[in-house]
Design an enzyme around this catalytic site. Structure first.
Site, PDB file in Angstrom:
ATOM      1  N   GLN A 107      49.187  -1.244 -36.060  1.00  0.00           N
ATOM      2  CA  GLN A 107      48.738  -1.735 -34.753  1.00  0.00           C
ATOM      3  C   GLN A 107      49.402  -0.919 -33.640  1.00  0.00           C
ATOM      4  OE1 GLN A 107      48.686  -6.349 -34.700  1.00  0.00           O
ATOM      5  NE2 GLN A 107      50.229  -5.796 -36.221  1.00  0.00           N
ATOM      6  N   ASN A 108      50.398  -0.128 -34.031  1.00  0.00           N
ATOM      7  CA  ASN A 108      51.193   0.590 -33.042  1.00  0.00           C
ATOM      8  C   ASN A 108      50.442   1.813 -32.528  1.00  0.00           C
ATOM      9  OD1 ASN A 108      53.133  -1.296 -33.657  1.00  0.00           O
ATOM     10  ND2 ASN A 108      54.286   0.058 -35.010  1.00  0.00           N
ATOM     11  N   HIS A 125      44.593   0.417 -33.402  1.00  0.00           N
ATOM     12  CA  HIS A 125      44.574   0.148 -31.959  1.00  0.00           C
ATOM     13  C   HIS A 125      44.645   1.434 -31.137  1.00  0.00           C
ATOM     14  CE1 HIS A 125      46.020  -4.269 -32.587  1.00  0.00           C
ATOM     15  NE2 HIS A 125      44.742  -4.109 -32.843  1.00  0.00           N
ATOM     16  N   GLY A 193      57.033  -6.162 -39.361  1.00  0.00           N
ATOM     17  CA  GLY A 193      57.318  -6.081 -37.922  1.00  0.00           C
ATOM     18  C   GLY A 193      56.173  -6.460 -37.021  1.00  0.00           C
ATOM     19  N   THR A 194      55.430  -7.522 -37.418  1.00  0.00           N
ATOM     20  CA  THR A 194      54.359  -7.966 -36.532  1.00  0.00           C
ATOM     21  C   THR A 194      54.432  -9.478 -36.360  1.00  0.00           C
ATOM     22  OG1 THR A 194      51.972  -8.023 -36.118  1.00  0.00           O
ATOM     23  CG2 THR A 194      52.666  -8.082 -38.437  1.00  0.00           C
TER      24      THR A 194
END
Ligand code: BV8
Ligand code: ZN
Length: 250
Positions: A107-108, A125, A193-194
């Site tokens: 997503q980063n 994204h 990490g989300t």
């Protein structure tokens, strides 16, 4: 389901799962870049703290005040430009070398997975390092730092925007389809990490679990996904991920 700070039993269980599996997927969020010094969105020093997502990461915000939105992206670009991948990013790049069937869905938009050497990456994204022309649609990487307050297209002089997916915008259909396909075929799905809030990315873990994957969450805190995961490894991804891939030979 276990939620323990790197409980050796669970660590060994996940290591075994990785050793036995060919098709492994990972979904990462801002947390994997936190140890590189890139602020997360919702953390204490979160990116949204200074601004609110609704005010900036939307097409309406850009239409209303493109200079303010570009000021925010230029600030983030300058911040990220000097950051390096951390052991968490590097561990996922090593995992890809050990398992050709590994796919990284992120997503980063910071590009740190690519800098770490990962190649089989779905940047669902988009990327803060790419710009797209509102007029001719031309899209290219541009690491000029900072970009002008209102950057213009070299081809047609149209206004450029960051090539990222804003709230209220649909994700690239082929990237989205590919990421759900990867989740459906995965034997192991690492969710790292989300905060597991933003859709449709957050549904990828549920898709993987429904299709029979062993779902592992790596996070420093609980999330809405924690109760769904088969294993929850609590701790920083920069510490946990290198441990997870220990002894994983190609
Ligand atoms: C869409 C790019 C169709 C831009 C981003 C269904 C249900 C509910 C809402 C929706 C829905 N469908 C659509 C929506 C609306 C919306 C949405 O999900 N809203 C949320 C707020 C509820 N989604 C969309 O608009 C998506 N579009 O679905 O299109 C559509 C169209 C019109 C109308 C409806 C639907 C587009 C979403 C993409 C938005 N773009 N980024 C940019 O970056 O500038 S989102 C951005 O925020 C990130 O990309 C990321 O996805 C998200 C932040 O989440 P995280 O990465 O998880 O980061 P966060 O800070 O939240 O959490 C960090 C985590 O790390 C924490 O858990 C922390 O504990 C952990 N951590 C910290 N340190 C560490 C750590 N973990 C391990 N180690 C550490 N060291
Ligand atoms: Zn153009």
């Amino acid at each position: 389901m276990s939620e323990t700070p790197i409980d050796p039993t669970w660590l060994a269980a996940v290591q075994d799962k990785l050793k036995q599996s060919a098709r492994i997927a990972a979904l990462t969020g801002a947390g994997i870049s936190a140890e590189s010094g890139v602020p997360t969105f919702r953390g204490a020093d979160g990116l949204w703290k200074k601004y609110r997502a609704e005010d900036l990461a939307t097409p309406e915000a850009f239409a209303r005040n493109p200079e303010l939105v570009w000021e925010w992206y230029n600030w983030r670009r300058s911040l990220i430009a000097e950051k390096k991948p951390n052991p968490g990013h590097l561990a996922l790049a090593a995992l890809e070398k050990a398992r050709p069937g590994f796919t990284l869905i992120t997503q980063n938009v910071d590009g740190l997975h690519l800098s770490a050497g990962s190649r089989n990456v779905l940047e669902i994204h988009g990327s803060i390092w790419r710009v797209r022309c509102l007029d001719c649609g031309g899209c290219r990487e541009d690491r000029t730092n900072p970009l002008p307050p209102l950057p213009r297209c070299p081809q047609c002089n149209g206004l450029l925007r960051p090539d990222v997916v804003w709230f209220g915008e649909s994700l690239n259909p082929s990237l989205l389809e590919a990421s759900f396909q990867v989740a459906a075929l995965a034997e192991v799905m690492l969710v790292i990490g989300t905060s597991a809030i933003v859709q449709p990315a957050a549904s990828l873990a549920r898709q993987a679990k429904r299709s029979g994957a062993f779902v592992v969450e790596v996070n420093v805190e609980k999330t809405p996904l924690s109760s769904q995961a088969h294993a929850v490894l609590t701790g920083p991804s920069g510490l946990i991920l290198p441990r997870l891939i220990e002894g994983l030979s190609p």
